[in-house]
Motif scaffolding. Structure first.
Motif, short mmCIF file in Angstrom:
data_model
loop_
_atom_site.label_atom_id
_atom_site.label_comp_id
_atom_site.label_asym_id
_atom_site.label_seq_id
_atom_site.Cartn_x
_atom_site.Cartn_y
_atom_site.Cartn_z
N CYS A 172 12.25 13.68 32.54
CA CYS A 172 11.77 13.78 33.92
C CYS A 172 12.94 13.85 34.89
CB CYS A 172 10.86 12.59 34.23
SG CYS A 172 10.17 12.63 35.89
N LEU A 173 13.89 12.94 34.76
CA LEU A 173 15.06 12.97 35.65
C LEU A 173 15.88 14.23 35.44
CD1 LEU A 173 16.55 9.36 35.79
CD2 LEU A 173 15.27 10.60 37.52
N LEU A 174 16.07 14.61 34.19
CA LEU A 174 16.81 15.83 33.90
C LEU A 174 16.14 17.02 34.57
CD1 LEU A 174 19.06 17.32 32.37
CD2 LEU A 174 17.49 17.46 30.43
N SER A 175 14.84 17.06 34.49
CA SER A 175 14.11 18.17 35.09
C SER A 175 14.27 18.20 36.60
CB SER A 175 12.63 18.08 34.71
OG SER A 175 11.94 19.21 35.16
N SER A 209 17.17 21.00 41.31
CA SER A 209 17.92 20.81 42.55
C SER A 209 19.13 21.71 42.56
CB SER A 209 18.38 19.35 42.67
OG SER A 209 17.27 18.49 42.69
N SER A 210 19.63 21.95 43.75
CA SER A 210 20.83 22.79 43.85
C SER A 210 22.03 22.06 43.28
CB SER A 210 21.10 23.18 45.31
OG SER A 210 21.41 22.02 46.06
N GLY A 211 22.99 22.79 42.78
CA GLY A 211 24.17 22.20 42.15
C GLY A 211 25.41 22.40 42.99
N ARG A 241 24.68 11.00 42.99
CA ARG A 241 24.17 12.37 42.89
C ARG A 241 22.72 12.37 42.41
NH1 ARG A 241 27.56 16.40 43.79
NH2 ARG A 241 26.34 17.92 42.67
N ILE A 242 22.43 11.55 41.41
CA ILE A 242 21.06 11.48 40.92
C ILE A 242 20.13 10.96 42.02
CG2 ILE A 242 19.51 10.30 39.31
CD1 ILE A 242 21.80 10.50 37.23
N LYS A 243 20.56 9.90 42.69
CA LYS A 243 19.76 9.34 43.77
C LYS A 243 19.52 10.39 44.86
CE LYS A 243 20.49 4.96 44.53
NZ LYS A 243 21.04 3.66 45.01
N SER A 244 20.53 11.16 45.17
CA SER A 244 20.40 12.21 46.18
C SER A 244 19.36 13.25 45.76
CB SER A 244 21.76 12.87 46.39
OG SER A 244 21.63 14.00 47.21
#
Length: 181
Positions: free
Chosen positions: A62-65, A70-72, A87-90
């Motif tokens: 789920c988090l990976l997806s 999201s933009s990189g 970054r994950i939180k963002s």
């Protein structure tokens, strides 16, 4: 809700103004409940996955997806978002913000809400998506035009669409969402 709100089906389809308003209200309420359901279940899934990662560093599809949707962007050296947790939180907050801005249940809305949590495009029934597009159009017509320009809504058709064509696939999607890790 159906039994307490809707009038009895009339074979003639001739409903009073009040009965017609109740039918329209029912469609608006069902639409709103479906929209809220998808937004809430997506938020819940992502929030739980993030909390698991934050407390136990448990990785999830789920988090990976969410992150892959999201933009990189590349950030300047020593930027506060260069650590992985930030970054994950963002990305999570960005996705949750998109859910708050969602306004609808047409196929593009459904894709925007559910693809980022890990549902694959091929897991959606195309006929159901088309039904959702049409239901969204009906809801939009009711919500955004005056009563005087609206055509009579067939109660039997709408109940059939909701109960036999929309809700069963939502139950299927619910099962798919529950299995996302």
């Amino acid at each position: 809700m159906e039994k307490s709100l809707l009038p009895k089906v009339k074979i003639t389809g001739n409903y009073t103004k009040k009965e017609s308003d109740l039918i329209r209200s029912y469609i608006l309420l069902v639409h709103a409940e479906i929209e809220s359901y998808f937004e809430d279940i997506a938020k819940d899934k992502v929030t739980k996955a993030f909390k698991e990662w934050e407390t136990n560093r448990k990785k999830s599809n789920c988090l990976l997806s969410v992150i892959t949707f999201s933009s990189g962007e590349v950030l300047p050296k020593k930027h506060k978002l260069n650590n992985i947790e930030a970054r994950i939180k963002s990305k999570i907050y960005c996705y949750l913000g998109s859910l708050d801005k969602n306004h609808g249940i047409k196929s593009n809305n459904i894709y925007s809400m559910l693809l980022p949590i890990g549902i694959e495009e091929n897991q959606f029934d195309e006929t159901w998506l088309s039904t959702m597009d049409n239901f969204g159009i009906t809801r939009g017509s009711i919500a955004h035009s005056t009563h005087s320009v609206q055509s009579q809504i067939d109660l039997t058709t709408e109940k059939n669409r909701i109960n036999n064509h929309i809700m069963p696939e939502i139950k299927n999607l619910d099962e798919i969402i529950k299995k996302i890790i």
